[in-house]
Enzyme design. Structure first.
Site, mmCIF file in Angstrom:
data_model
loop_
_atom_site.group_PDB
_atom_site.id
_atom_site.type_symbol
_atom_site.label_atom_id
_atom_site.label_comp_id
_atom_site.label_asym_id
_atom_site.label_seq_id
_atom_site.Cartn_x
_atom_site.Cartn_y
_atom_site.Cartn_z
ATOM 1 N N GLU A 49 0.894 -1.167 0.000
ATOM 2 C CA GLU A 49 0.000 0.000 0.000
ATOM 3 C C GLU A 49 0.924 1.207 0.000
ATOM 4 O O GLU A 49 1.491 1.560 1.026
ATOM 5 C CB GLU A 49 -0.918 -0.036 1.222
ATOM 6 C CG GLU A 49 -2.197 0.781 1.037
ATOM 7 C CD GLU A 49 -1.979 2.268 1.296
ATOM 8 O OE1 GLU A 49 -1.720 3.002 0.311
ATOM 9 O OE2 GLU A 49 -2.057 2.672 2.442
ATOM 10 N N CYS A 56 -3.544 7.991 4.094
ATOM 11 C CA CYS A 56 -3.383 7.585 2.692
ATOM 12 C C CYS A 56 -4.673 7.780 1.901
ATOM 13 O O CYS A 56 -4.627 7.983 0.683
ATOM 14 C CB CYS A 56 -2.932 6.134 2.612
ATOM 15 S SG CYS A 56 -4.006 4.961 3.465
#
Length: 499
Positions: free
Chosen positions: A253, A287
């Site tokens: 990620e 994020c």
């Protein structure tokens, strides 16, 4: 000193190896409270010997863990969840002191981590494979699900406890051992979190502190078997290249640059409040932050005014006070955000609020929530901001909004605010992202996979997909009797090529 402050001091300079805290042998570096700029402890750079020891111990512990029954592993993971909830207040305070986020967010993070352990404790014993209809009559043919071995977990500073919990809960439930390398900025909080794992077999979960070189050694070690990484694109690419040398499965990620679309049918006041939350949560160090706001021209002016109002109401200060935003995690990150804003202004952005440090806060790495009016071509719309900035761009239609939303190297999450079901369904189907939120920003669910596309990375956390990330399949075929098979040698003469 509070209990949390005492624990941070006590854990200073330590690793967690083979079921115990131990003083590190490597060079020490200061850990600084971003709200006060005071040194609150140190982390020790793990040495090659400490890393090798951790890997050897983890492999031993993984075998012992997999030898237990599924109910035994389930009970042990539920105990982790119980301990995390019991210690959430202390861990939350420690995380606020080390990372800066408001205590409400830190306290929530510990509880959310517990939820992941409770979820995977049950999911993992639901099945360990499947039986297939046999291709040969009378045989038993099946798939077994087995652990990978030792999983390296490399977690960032912004949600260290939560992201470690997501990875470790699934990895442990699948039968693996875990070695975590935390960010240098939040090593002490992760060390404190590992008190919740002290009932597990020694060495099953370990922590080594240090910089990127420590992570590199763990990933490259021949006796680690999978990697779960959250961080920058460049670091993720280096991890993936190293893991590929031994074909290790990698969960990546890397980054996000999430769009948020506002259409005329939305309740603009609600959409502005939601956008402020999506852009400024954890000082924008998320994020899945809304980093590109595309607003329909019919409601653009109204929305911008509403968003500016919301941003100006936010209280900025020490995370243990009555605040909504704490500081940036480090001086470097605060300075980087300042340069992003300065560059946007040079390119013609219009500053509507914020854009500077709070004048009343002389110490700490604070930055005011900032709203900018921009165009899509500006650089601020094409890189991960990771700060308390909300750049707003006017669009003429949903078609334009979706086209600009997809004009990105990243594809983690996306938001749309609308009361028009057809608009929502178009956004869900056409936006190139791993997540789409309709009128409900930044939510997640242990049972639903989390992850993205493009340079955001590969693989998924949470849900059944998150468990499969840390399991491998083994084909098994059993013939109950050792009997001749017509497929064996010698081949019948009548099956030869006719001459």
């Amino acid at each position: 000193m509070t209990e949390a402050e005492c624990k941070l001091s006590e854990l200073s300079g330590k690793h967690y190896l083979d079921g115990a805290y131990c003083l590190g042998q490597g060079v020490r570096h200061d850990v600084i409270d971003p709200a006060t700029e005071m040194v609150i402890g140190q982390y020790a750079q793990a040495t090659p010997g400490e890393i090798s020891h951790a890997v050897a111990v983890a492999n031993r512990a993984a075998r012992a863990w997999w030898a237990l029954s599924a109910p035994e592993r389930t009970q042990a993971l539920h105990e982790v969840a119980r301990k995390l909830i019991a210690g959430a207040a202390r861990l939350g305070e420690a995380l606020t002191r080390e990372m800066g986020k408001p205590y409400r967010e830190s306290h929530w993070e510990a509880g959310a981590g517990a939820s992941a352990f409770a979820y995977y404790a049950e999911l993992a014993r639901h099945d360990s494979g499947r039986v297939a209809a046999p291709a040969v009559a009378g045989q038993l043919q099946m798939v077994l699900k087995e652990p990978l071995g030792v999983v390296v977990s490399i977690v960032p500073y912004n949600f260290p406890c939560l992201l470690f919990a997501w990875q470790a809960a699934a990895a442990l439930a699948a039968g693996n051992a875990v070695i975590v390398k935390p960010s240098e900025l939040t090593s002490l909080s992760l060390l404190l979190m590992l008190e919740a794992f002290d009932h597990l077999p020694a060495g099953l979960v370990q922590l080594v502190c240090g910089d990127a070189e420590v992570g590199r050694q763990l990933v490259a070690d021949r006796d680690t078997h999978a990697v779960a990484f959250t961080g920058s694109v460049s670091a993720a690419q280096a991890v993936a290249r190293s893991a590929a040398e031994r074909f290790k499965p990698v969960l990546i990620e890397a980054s996000g640059n999430d769009p948020l679309i506002v259409m005329p049918s939305a309740d603009i006041r609600v959409a502005a409040r939601a956008a402020a939350f999506a852009a400024f949560l954890n000082c924008g160090q998320v994020c899945t932050s809304a980093e590109r706001l595309y607003v329909h021209e019919a409601v653009y002016d109204e929305f911008v005014e509403a968003l500016v109002y919301e941003a100006r109401q936010l209280r900025v200060g020490h995370g243990l006070g009555k605040v909504d935003l704490g500081p940036m995690v480090s001086r470097r990150e605060r300075d980087r955000v300042e340069s992003v804003v300065a560059h946007a202004l040079e390119q013609g952005a219009r500053l509507r609020c914020g854009g500077h440090r709070p004048p009343r806060l002389e110490r700490g790495w604070f930055y005011l929530p900032t709203v900018l009016e921009v165009t899509h071509e500006m650089d601020i719309m094409h890189a991960e901001i990771f700060g308390p900035l909300a750049p707003v761009c006017k669009v003429a239609s949903l078609d334009e909004a979706i086209r600009l939303a997809n004009d990105s190297e990243f594809g983690l999450g996306a938001n749309i605010f609308t009361r028009d079901l057809s608009e929502a369904m178009r956004a869900i189907g056409e936006i190139e992202s791993g997540i789409v939120w309709v009128n409900t920003p930044l939510n997640d669910n242990d049972a639903i996979p989390f992850g993205g596309r493009k340079l955001t990375g590969s693989g998924r956390e949470l849900g059944g997909e998150g468990l499969e990330q840390f399991r491998q399949s083994k084909m098994v075929m059993i013939s109950p009797d050792l009997a001749d098979d017509p497929e064996w040698f010698p081949y019948p003469d009548q099956d030869a090529f006719p001459s």
